[in-house]
Design a protein around this motif. Sequence first.
Motif, PDB file in Angstrom:
ATOM      1  N   PRO A  30       4.228  -5.961  -2.280  1.00 13.41           N
ATOM      2  CA  PRO A  30       5.591  -5.415  -2.165  1.00 13.41           C
ATOM      3  C   PRO A  30       6.229  -5.792  -0.830  1.00 13.41           C
ATOM      4  CG  PRO A  30       3.952  -3.681  -1.918  1.00 13.41           C
ATOM      5  CD  PRO A  30       3.206  -4.899  -2.379  1.00 13.41           C
ATOM      6  N   ARG A  31       7.508  -6.027  -0.884  1.00 13.40           N
ATOM      7  CA  ARG A  31       8.249  -6.434   0.315  1.00 13.40           C
ATOM      8  C   ARG A  31       9.561  -5.669   0.392  1.00 13.40           C
ATOM      9  NH1 ARG A  31       7.885 -13.079  -0.109  1.00 13.40           N
ATOM     10  NH2 ARG A  31       5.594 -13.238  -0.067  1.00 13.40           N
ATOM     11  N   ILE A  32      10.049  -5.553   1.611  1.00 11.97           N
ATOM     12  CA  ILE A  32      11.376  -5.003   1.840  1.00 11.97           C
ATOM     13  C   ILE A  32      12.086  -5.904   2.844  1.00 11.97           C
ATOM     14  CG2 ILE A  32      10.523  -3.449   3.653  1.00 11.97           C
ATOM     15  CD1 ILE A  32      12.751  -1.510   2.909  1.00 11.97           C
ATOM     16  N   THR A  33      13.332  -6.185   2.553  1.00 14.33           N
ATOM     17  CA  THR A  33      14.133  -7.043   3.425  1.00 14.33           C
ATOM     18  C   THR A  33      15.259  -6.227   4.033  1.00 14.33           C
ATOM     19  OG1 THR A  33      13.650  -9.014   2.098  1.00 14.33           O
ATOM     20  CG2 THR A  33      15.566  -9.106   3.565  1.00 14.33           C
ATOM     21  N   ILE A  34      15.316  -6.241   5.341  1.00 16.50           N
ATOM     22  CA  ILE A  34      16.371  -5.542   6.079  1.00 16.50           C
ATOM     23  C   ILE A  34      17.389  -6.585   6.517  1.00 16.50           C
ATOM     24  CG2 ILE A  34      16.895  -4.117   8.082  1.00 16.50           C
ATOM     25  CD1 ILE A  34      14.069  -3.046   7.942  1.00 16.50           C
ATOM     26  N   SER A  35      18.571  -6.463   5.986  1.00 13.85           N
ATOM     27  CA  SER A  35      19.598  -7.473   6.224  1.00 13.85           C
ATOM     28  C   SER A  35      20.298  -7.245   7.559  1.00 13.85           C
ATOM     29  CB  SER A  35      20.637  -7.448   5.091  1.00 13.85           C
ATOM     30  OG  SER A  35      20.014  -7.659   3.835  1.00 13.85           O
ATOM     31  N   ASN A  36      20.359  -8.312   8.340  1.00 17.45           N
ATOM     32  CA  ASN A  36      21.092  -8.344   9.608  1.00 17.45           C
ATOM     33  C   ASN A  36      20.856  -7.090  10.466  1.00 17.45           C
ATOM     34  OD1 ASN A  36      22.346 -10.846   8.917  1.00 17.45           O
ATOM     35  ND2 ASN A  36      23.791  -9.718   7.611  1.00 17.45           N
ATOM     36  N   PRO A  37      19.614  -6.820  10.837  1.00 16.42           N
ATOM     37  CA  PRO A  37      19.358  -5.669  11.711  1.00 16.42           C
ATOM     38  C   PRO A  37      19.861  -5.965  13.117  1.00 16.42           C
ATOM     39  CG  PRO A  37      17.364  -6.945  11.458  1.00 16.42           C
ATOM     40  CD  PRO A  37      18.388  -7.573  10.550  1.00 16.42           C
ATOM     41  N   THR A  73      11.834  -9.371   6.907  1.00 19.37           N
ATOM     42  CA  THR A  73      11.087  -9.014   5.702  1.00 19.37           C
ATOM     43  C   THR A  73       9.730  -8.451   6.101  1.00 19.37           C
ATOM     44  OG1 THR A  73      12.177 -10.744   4.403  1.00 19.37           O
ATOM     45  CG2 THR A  73      10.117  -9.835   3.532  1.00 19.37           C
ATOM     46  N   ILE A  74       9.435  -7.266   5.596  1.00 17.25           N
ATOM     47  CA  ILE A  74       8.147  -6.613   5.855  1.00 17.25           C
ATOM     48  C   ILE A  74       7.353  -6.589   4.552  1.00 17.25           C
ATOM     49  CG2 ILE A  74       6.991  -4.494   6.592  1.00 17.25           C
ATOM     50  CD1 ILE A  74       9.443  -3.838   8.254  1.00 17.25           C
ATOM     51  N   GLU A  75       6.089  -6.964   4.623  1.00 16.48           N
ATOM     52  CA  GLU A  75       5.229  -7.042   3.449  1.00 16.48           C
ATOM     53  C   GLU A  75       3.995  -6.165   3.654  1.00 16.48           C
ATOM     54  OE1 GLU A  75       2.575 -10.409   1.041  1.00 16.48           O
ATOM     55  OE2 GLU A  75       4.346 -10.998   2.204  1.00 16.48           O
ATOM     56  N   ILE A  76       3.578  -5.494   2.591  1.00 15.48           N
ATOM     57  CA  ILE A  76       2.397  -4.623   2.623  1.00 15.48           C
ATOM     58  C   ILE A  76       1.271  -5.285   1.850  1.00 15.48           C
ATOM     59  CG2 ILE A  76       1.468  -2.351   2.050  1.00 15.48           C
ATOM     60  CD1 ILE A  76       4.237  -1.222   2.123  1.00 15.48           C
ATOM     61  N   ASP A  77       0.093  -5.314   2.438  1.00  8.72           N
ATOM     62  CA  ASP A  77      -1.088  -5.876   1.776  1.00  8.72           C
ATOM     63  C   ASP A  77      -1.718  -4.793   0.897  1.00  8.72           C
ATOM     64  OD1 ASP A  77      -3.326  -7.179   0.937  1.00  8.72           O
ATOM     65  OD2 ASP A  77      -4.064  -7.715   2.931  1.00  8.72           O
ATOM     66  N   MET A  78      -1.180  -4.615  -0.309  1.00 14.79           N
ATOM     67  CA  MET A  78      -1.670  -3.582  -1.207  1.00 14.79           C
ATOM     68  C   MET A  78      -2.980  -3.963  -1.877  1.00 14.79           C
ATOM     69  SD  MET A  78       0.266  -0.986  -0.969  1.00 14.79           S
ATOM     70  CE  MET A  78      -0.292  -0.044  -2.386  1.00 14.79           C
ATOM     71  N   VAL A  79      -3.304  -5.247  -1.940  1.00 14.67           N
ATOM     72  CA  VAL A  79      -4.553  -5.676  -2.573  1.00 14.67           C
ATOM     73  C   VAL A  79      -5.746  -5.164  -1.781  1.00 14.67           C
ATOM     74  CG1 VAL A  79      -5.928  -7.671  -3.261  1.00 14.67           C
ATOM     75  CG2 VAL A  79      -3.451  -7.699  -3.580  1.00 14.67           C
TER      76      VAL A  79
END
Length: 265
Positions: A30-37, A73-79
């Motif tokens: 899963p990822r989340i993208t924060i636009s123009n912080p 973009t922040i990504e979580i290593d859920m595996v």
Amino acid sequence: MKKVRRVCLLLFLAGVLLFPFLNVCCGANPRITISNPPDGDKTRIEDLVNKVNKMSDVKFDFLTYSFKDGNVTIEIDMVDYKNLTQKGRQRLMQLTLSTVQNNEVSRINRNKIYNFIADEDVAVSSLVRQLSDDVRADFAGAYSYFKPFGTGLGIFLGFMVLAIMAALGLTIVFDLSYITIPLVQLGLEKKKNHGKPWGVSIEAWKAVEEAESKSGSDYANPLFVYFRSKSKQMVAISLCLLYLVSGQLYNFIADVMDYFRGLLP
């Protein structure tokens, strides 16, 4: 045609039997993208991710980040996260959420990151937040109330140690007198018909009873029988007094709590 059906049936049964033991990983993390912080948030998010990965004791990077076209973009290593034990998940989730909550990222982006991480494992994140808010034992606060009584309690415990040692010594002397001196044994048993005399320990009384019951058939030394049963009590008392006198009693209690910690999910 029948052979083909048999082969298909065998493959289907093999898949059903082996499916519970297969670790199937599909899809991306899963990822989340924060636009123009804001420019300051980029550095703070980088510090946040590095702090989480550095503080956690797992052998993988739980969070990763990347910059592209002004977005983060922040990504979580859920595996790897799902391969942890329940206790490991709780510890990692608690550490991560606490780090995000105390970070200096802007409030809007901090809430986005916090909710994004918490939503990936709702059961664990809800449990962690509930425990942190409601049922965490405040030992520091409790000790602040207990501290004024600490000196008096220490004196009382010291007095109890001396009293226990004195009582134990007197009890052993009285028991040995009952076992080895016939006049003492006869005088005490006259007052108590076929029962345990007053002031005599159960170990001493049982030792004399066993020696008398084996008289004429098999010799049993009452002193050996007495110290065989009394030694367990003496070892237990000695260990307790040792921990108490050396000031390690609470460390011993903490060790016992650690042994039972694995019983909790």
